[in-house]
Design an enzyme around this catalytic site. Structure first.
Site, PDB file in Angstrom:
ATOM      1  CG  HIS A  46      -1.731   1.342   1.417  1.00 38.60           C
ATOM      2  ND1 HIS A  46      -2.712   1.590   0.343  1.00 38.60           N
ATOM      3  CD2 HIS A  46      -1.796   2.387   2.369  1.00 38.60           C
ATOM      4  CE1 HIS A  46      -3.340   2.777   0.659  1.00 38.60           C
ATOM      5  NE2 HIS A  46      -2.685   3.225   1.813  1.00 38.60           N
ATOM      6  CG  ASP A  48      -0.511   5.978   1.898  1.00 41.16           C
ATOM      7  OD1 ASP A  48      -1.504   5.826   1.646  1.00 41.16           O
ATOM      8  OD2 ASP A  48       0.038   5.665   3.046  1.00 41.16           O
ATOM      9  CG  ASP A 165      -5.180   3.597   4.338  1.00 40.10           C
ATOM     10  OD1 ASP A 165      -5.570   3.244   5.281  1.00 40.10           O
ATOM     11  OD2 ASP A 165      -4.375   4.362   4.172  1.00 40.10           O
ATOM     12  CG  HIS A 400      -6.074   7.209   1.232  1.00 38.14           C
ATOM     13  ND1 HIS A 400      -5.770   6.623   0.058  1.00 38.14           N
ATOM     14  CD2 HIS A 400      -5.436   6.854   2.187  1.00 38.14           C
ATOM     15  CE1 HIS A 400      -4.776   5.741   0.363  1.00 38.14           C
ATOM     16  NE2 HIS A 400      -4.543   5.974   1.725  1.00 38.14           N
TER      17      HIS A 400
HETATM   18 ZN   LIG Z   1      -3.140   4.825   2.769  1.00 34.02          ZN
END
Ligand SMILES: [Zn+2]
Ligand SMILES: *[C@@H]1O[C@H](CO)[C@@H](O)[C@H](O)[C@H]1NC(C)=O
Ligand SMILES: *[C@@H]1O[C@H](CO)[C@@H](O)[C@H](O)[C@H]1NC(C)=O
Ligand SMILES: *[C@@H]1O[C@H](CO)[C@@H](O)[C@H](O)[C@H]1NC(C)=O
Length: 976
Positions: A46, A48, A165, A400
């Site tokens: 994951h 970001d 997420d 996000h």
């Molecule tokens: Zn995230």
């Protein structure tokens, strides 16, 4: 009861058995033995697109994404059963476009073509779902998909949404994903009580109805993941996890593995379960994961005839295919997953408002991106690097931890920098294209078209410093609009404004700029007044120019009426009265019908951390106490100003909170422009500022909010549609994301408030609405940012300024239709002003330049929005049309609409191809999995008609006629 016929049209899991040459997508899935309970291991990372480190730092820096990607690719090459999913196209594209390692690139292509590396989600970033606008969500999927198909063709087309997420999930996102052609969606976070209830009732996986208007086209199979997105305890094989599987300990690991699988079998319905084998920025040493997983898989499968449990490397789409092949029935979900609570007192409703200026800047970015796209398309300029840079910047902002305001300060600064740089690049292009479009005679000149980006703090160097200038106003909507233009001016008289296309001199009005605006520390402008004129009939997708000149003191003083006694303000439709004592708004009358309404700026004190309680932070809102405090300690100071265009009352609540209440001529809405900052925190208490509207409307706990600025959702205070809610936070638990609109109503009256950016809001008591406009905190909520949300500028707390539009009417009047039109015209795609200093007189300018232009031949029908007009790289044009009403909005405007694409454009249309929403697949070749719903008794929601609205065939024989039904979006590639 209406019988529902559901066919399973996709059984490729069975068909592909025995195929020795696997292809990408569903054909590359592991073979599943339906007699065994199968665990699908999905290796993933994951990553970001910015959070506690900047995007570039995450990519290039230590343990960065570049290394993760290359390491995974090398590990996948070792054994063709190994799989991995890649989610964030921002990072993939960065690698692909920068790397010089051609052999590695070849391997990546091989791995995608044989299904080992599967693109999942596929948008540029994993967008938030609460605070972003649907247009930007669509854009960021379109752009991500576009880069994937540039590189991989059809094998790069994602099949599944992957929102592991984001902090809550919107129904509109589900609807959009269904329209993107996705077969399903997986996510990680949902309210803890909701999750407990769903695991107990085996409803973690469901059919989510994305729309009340679009029928089955918006239905999306959705799965909530049992472990969020991490590996179950004991099975993390990243470098920072101590676990491993080897020949020494495999027996106990297999036992543990089977135990967990069986526990999950009790929580889910099917014979398959998905394990997310990864974490944030996992796989920096991919070898450690794969070598452990290889051993684990071998030993689990050795004994599966005894345990009944099998395991394989898999992907979310392969898991989905296995579920689909089981032909079970699934529960139905109709509401959304907001708000998200991770603990009893911990509601993730603060980020709906966190960093209000970044949230507004992002909206401005969208406005300018659409203008930039349209101008490129209208002038047949094709794509440009400048355009693509703003496309990318806007995609990054959707992440996000970007638009949400949940990043560290230096990362927020970086996002603002990325966006501002990209906006200037597009401004440069737009200015060039405007030059092209305004050019009449062949002349070399140095004309510039520049924007004033800080008009929202009443500042513009051209209008303040030039004696003569032209304002060219571009309207990005496909219908005519009127706009009251406000320009910062050094004097309050002596200006002449000429509408250059009619030659008429326009009436002007001056209003003083409030002291509180002059006090904004970053404001460099010196203007003391705003000059106001009305620009009428701004052409669809086009512009009109206005000449402004200062000719010294005018003989005839411009009408300027300041009356401190008479504070009521009114126009042809509305009257707003102010209370004599408090000086707050006291009532609004619409066509003589009076509604009691009070509005006030107030604040909550932010809760601090204590046993079992978190502090308000970037994510969390937890006021303590649960009642707001007044900002004004005495009566509010007011001044009123009246003139031919606008009547307004300036209210000062304190030295850090003020607002302007405005009524423009002819408007059926009230504008409230609030200005808050610096929020004082010298008492070491965080403060969260709200604008609260209080009426006598008998709202019976109900209110309505928008979902990503599209469909409206009913909300009920202290209530959740699918489980028994035990609500201990009376305010925070009743906050919802307001992307555009919130309203309450009873039989008599409806009150709606529209916002210019996303904000948290709710109806905390019957008859009231509140919106949180700004927040400044003194504690962190301990969810990883490790910083206090305390935005500052020039040493003091950050100022924020924004607008609310307030509509009052009877529920049967067309308030809802007005909301939708106003949001577009005023908040999302308002006209954009370009300034050109000049020495030419109005006549001279008119002789030399085009003063009016429209990029389309006609206006679209009132209920149709031209959502997208942009160039594609192949020289074709991408077009999207949207019906902006819901079925139940308005008797007249909710009808189907009809128009012709050919009638819109001068150029001859050769071919129109209808695409899926993401424009990466021809619509007619898109097939989605079908799912069976649980059977309910007659009269329940599942009984509703889910037939999708029709889509007429677009053909040249009828001039490429398009019919649109409520909330329908249709996406076309057009060749001229
Ligand atoms: Zn995230
Ligand atoms: C790949 O892994 C599978 C399962 O562990 C194994 O059976 C196969 O021999 C491996 N293939 C290669 C080429 O190592
Ligand atoms: C799937 O289940 C339905 C009943 O729910 C049944 O009518 C249908 O035949 C099944 N399809 C397949 C392919 O097994
Ligand atoms: C929303 O609530 C209103 C009344 O509060 C009701 O009339 C309306 O039908 C509801 N809409 C939906 C879609 O449930």
């Amino acid at each position: 009861m209406r019988m529902k016929l559901t066919f399973i049209i996709f059984l490729s899991a069975l068909i592909v058995l025995g195929n020795s040459d696997p292809h990408c997508g569903y054909e590359a899935c592991p073979k599943i033995d339906p007699k065994l309970f199968t665990v699908h291991l999905v290796p993933h990372t994951h990553d970001d697109v910015g959070w506690v480190r900047t995007v570039d730092d995450y990519y290039y820096g230590g343990n960065g994404v570049r290394g993760i990607f290359e390491g995974v690719v090398n590990e996948l090459m070792i054994n063709e059963t190994r799989k991995f999913i890649w989610v964030e196209t921002a990072y993939f594209w960065k690698w692909w476009s920068e790397t010089k390692k051609d052999d590695l690139k070849e391997n990546v292509k091989k791995l995608v073509a044989n299904g080992q590396l599967e693109l999942t989600g596929g948008a540029w970033s994993m967008n938030d779902e609460a605070v972003n606008h649907y247009q930007s969500t669509i854009d960021q999927f379109t752009w991500g998909f576009r880069r994937l198909s540039d590189v991989f063709g059809d094998c790069g087309r994602p099949h599944v949404g992957w929102q592991i997420d984001p902090f809550g999930h919107s129904r509109e996102t589900a609807s959009l994903m269904a329209q993107l052609g996705f077969d399903g969606l997986f996510f990680g976070r949902l309210d803890r009580d909701d999750k407990a209830h769903r695991t107990e009732t085996k409803t973690m996986e469901m059919i989510w109805r994305g729309s009340k208007n679009l029928g089955e086209e918006s239905d999306l199979f959705t799965g909530a993941l049992s472990e969020g997105y991490t590996a179950p305890r004991g099975f993390c094989f990243d470098i920072y996890c101590p676990e491993h599987v080897s020949e020494d300990n495999y027996k106990e690991k297999v036992v543990k593995f089977v135990q967990i699988a069986k526990r999950q079998a009790d929580m889910y319905r099917s014979n398959n379960v998905i394990w997310t084998m990864g974490a944030d920025f996992a796989y920096t040493v991919a070898k450690r994961w794969y070598s452990n997983l290889d051993v684990l898989i071998r030993h689990v499968n050795e004994v599966s005839h005894k345990t009944g449990v099998a395991v394989a490397y898999s992907t979310p789409s392969c898991y989905l295919q296995a579920l689909n092949a089981e032909n079970r029935t699934w529960p139905v979900k109709e509401d959304d997953f907001f708000p998200y609570a991770s603990e009893k007192h911990t509601y993730w409703t603060g980020y709906f408002t966190s960093r209000p200026n970044l949230k507004k800047f992002e909206r401005d970015g969208n406005n300018l991106l659409q203008v930039c796209k349209q101008m490129h398309a209208i002038t047949s300029s094709g794509e440009s690097d400048d355009l693509n840079s703003l496309r990318e910047a806007m995609c990054i902002l959707q992440h996000h931890d970007a638009i949400t305001g949940t990043e560290k300060q230096h990362v927020a600064d970086d996002y603002a920098h990325i966006l501002s740089r990209a906006i200037s690049r597009c401004d440069t292009s737009t200015s060039q294209l405007l030059k092209l479009l305004t050019k009449k005679v062949d002349s070399q000149d140095t004309l510039i078209f520049s924007r004033c980006p800080t008009l929202n703090q009443s500042e513009c160097s051209v209008s303040e410093e030039s004696n003569t200038f032209v304002v060219t106003i571009y309207n990005p909507l496909a219908k005519k609009v009127n706009k009251f233009v406000r320009l910062p001016a050094p004097r309050d008289n002596g200006f002449t404004v000429t509408d250059l296309s009619t030659g008429k001199t326009l009436q002007v009005q001056f209003v003083p700029i409030p002291r509180s605006v002059e006090a904004i520390p970053v404001r460099l402008g010196k203007a003391k007044h705003e000059l106001i004129f009305e620009a009428v009939d701004l052409p669809p997708l086009g512009f009109k120019s206005f000449h402004v000149s200062y000719q010294g003191r005018s003989r005839r003083r411009v009408l300027r009426d300041t009356n401190k006694q008479e504070t009521d303000i009114s126009n042809e439709i509305l009257t707003i009265s102010f209370d004599d004592e408090s000086h707050l708004i006291e009532s609004i009358s619409v066509n003589g019908k009076k509604t009691k309404l009070t509005q006030e700026l107030m604040f909550y004190k932010s809760g601090k951390a204590s046993l079992g309680l978190r502090a308000s932070g970037a994510y969390i809102f937890r006021p303590d106490p649960n009642t707001p405090f007044a900002i004004a300690t005495d009566k509010v100071k007011i001044n009123s100003y009246k003139g031919p265009h606008v009547e307004e009352v300036h209210q000062v609540f304190s030295d850090w909170a003020s607002q302007i209440v405005r009524l423009y001529k002819g408007a059926s809405h009230v504008e409230v422009e609030w200005l808050v900052g610096p929020i004082p925190t010298d008492d070491h208490v965080g403060k969260e500022v709200i604008s609260r509207f209080t009426t006598k409307i008998d709202s019976k706990r109900n209110f309505v909010t928008d979902s990503n600025s599209r469909e409206y959702l009913n909300r009920t205070r202290n209530f959740r549609e699918t489980w028994q809610a035990d609500i201990l936070e009376p305010v925070a638990a009743n906050y919802y994301p307001i992307t555009s609109a919130i309203s309450i109503e009873d039989e008599e009256t409806k009150l709606a408030v529209l916002t210019d950016r996303a904000q948290g809001g709710g109806s905390i008591a019957d008859g009231t609405l509140e919106l949180m406009v700004h927040r400044r905190l003194v504690n962190d909520d301990n969810y990883g940012v490790s910083e206090v949300l305390n935005e500052r500028q020039m040493g003091v707390g950050m100022f924020a300024r924004g607008r609310h539009l307030v509509l009052v009417g009877s529920p049967t009047s067309n308030v809802t239709a007005q909301e939708r039109t106003l949001v577009q015209q005023e908040m999302v795609l308002p006209p954009v002003l370009y300034f050109s200093p000049t020495t030419l007189s109005a006549e001279e300018w008119k002789a030399k330049y085009q003063t009016e232009f429209s990029g389309v031949k006609m206006e679209l029908p009132e209920n149709v929005h031209l959502l997208t007009l942009e160039p594609r790289k192949d020289g074709k044009i991408l077009l999207r049309f949207e019906h902006i009403m819901e079925k139940s909005d308005d008797l007249r405007l909710s009808r189907a609409s009809e128009f012709s694409i050919q009638d819109l454009f001068e150029a001859k249309v050769q071919k129109v191809t209808e695409m899926t929403l993401g424009a990466n697949q021809i619509l007619s070749s898109s097939r989605r999995f079908k799912w069976n719903e649980d059977k309910f008794t007659s009269g329940t929601k599942n009984d509703q008609d889910r037939t999708a609205p029709e889509r007429n065939v677009i053909q040249s024989s009828d001039n490429f006629k398009v019919i649109l039904y409520p909330m329908q979006i249709r996406t076309f590639v057009v060749e001229f």
